[in-house]
Design an enzyme around this catalytic site. Structure first.
Site, PDB file in Angstrom:
ATOM      1  N   PRO A 196       0.792  -1.227   0.000  1.00  0.00           N
ATOM      2  CG  PRO A 196      -0.169  -1.130   2.113  1.00  0.00           C
ATOM      3  CD  PRO A 196       0.493  -2.075   1.160  1.00  0.00           C
ATOM      4  CG  ASN A 197      -0.289   4.294   1.280  1.00  0.00           C
ATOM      5  OD1 ASN A 197      -1.250   4.854   0.773  1.00  0.00           O
ATOM      6  ND2 ASN A 197      -0.368   3.700   2.462  1.00  0.00           N
ATOM      7  NE  ARG A 224       3.953   6.408   1.738  1.00  0.00           N
ATOM      8  CZ  ARG A 224       4.260   5.197   2.100  1.00  0.00           C
ATOM      9  NH1 ARG A 224       4.733   4.342   1.224  1.00  0.00           N
ATOM     10  NH2 ARG A 224       4.067   4.819   3.329  1.00  0.00           N
ATOM     11  CD  GLU A 232      11.128  -7.518   5.485  1.00  0.00           C
ATOM     12  OE1 GLU A 232      11.768  -8.463   6.015  1.00  0.00           O
ATOM     13  OE2 GLU A 232      10.412  -6.745   6.131  1.00  0.00           O
ATOM     14  CG  HIS A 241      11.234  -2.338   4.413  1.00  0.00           C
ATOM     15  ND1 HIS A 241       9.868  -2.347   4.320  1.00  0.00           N
ATOM     16  CD2 HIS A 241      11.579  -3.517   4.987  1.00  0.00           C
ATOM     17  CE1 HIS A 241       9.403  -3.469   4.825  1.00  0.00           C
ATOM     18  NE2 HIS A 241      10.419  -4.202   5.223  1.00  0.00           N
TER      19      HIS A 241
END
Ligand code: DQA
Length: 141
Positions: free
Chosen positions: A9-10, A17, A98, A100
């Site tokens: 999401p986002n 953003r 993963e 980020h």
């Protein structure tokens, strides 16, 4: 080698953003950077983004039937909440990295815990868009 890159999401709002945290580059620019890197490496890459937890679970399950060799996933906020995404990754048992964009360990306390880290080959954070390319290289190894 087939790699699926999943964004939560986002992340479709990259560029708009919180640019001080996530940068000024857009989601489309992210996909272009990953696609260029994958082409150089000879990796077949596909992309999925959703703001909905269940849709991400569906995409992970579909990766099994599509015989995807590796997953790169940035579950965004679901990183810190989703047992369902953890269970989906365990169900398909596809090697997963993963990613980020920001350093989740140096932000809010609640961002420090990731439900999926234990089932991932590696977690890369705080390296911006380059983290996704590094994740592809790790999956190739
Ligand atoms: C993020 C970090 C998460 O804590 C946040 O909810 C995001 C993006 C990152 O890429 O840095 O949406 O996963």
């Amino acid at each position: 080698m087939k790699v699926l890159v999943i964004n939560g999401p986002n992340l479709n709002m990259l560029g708009i953003r919180e640019p001080d945290i996530y940068g000024k580059q857009t989601y489309e620019m992210l996909l272009q950077q990953i696609a260029d890197h994958a082409a150089v490496r000879g990796v077949e890459v596909s992309f999925f983004q959703s703001n909905h937890e269940g849709a991400i679970v569906d995409a992970i399950q579909q990766a099994y039937f599509d015989k995807i060799d590796g997953i790169v996933i940035n579950p965004a906020a679901y990183t810190h909440t989703s047992v369902a995404i953890l269970d989906a990754l365990k169900a398909v048992a596809i090697p997963t990295v993963e990613v980020h964009i920001s350093d989740i360990n140096s932000r809010d306390e609640f961002r420090r815990h990731s439900f999926i880290s234990p089932v991932c080959v590696k977690t890369i954070c705080g390296k911006g868009f380059d983290g996704y390319c590094e994740a592809i290289d790790i999956l190739m190894q």
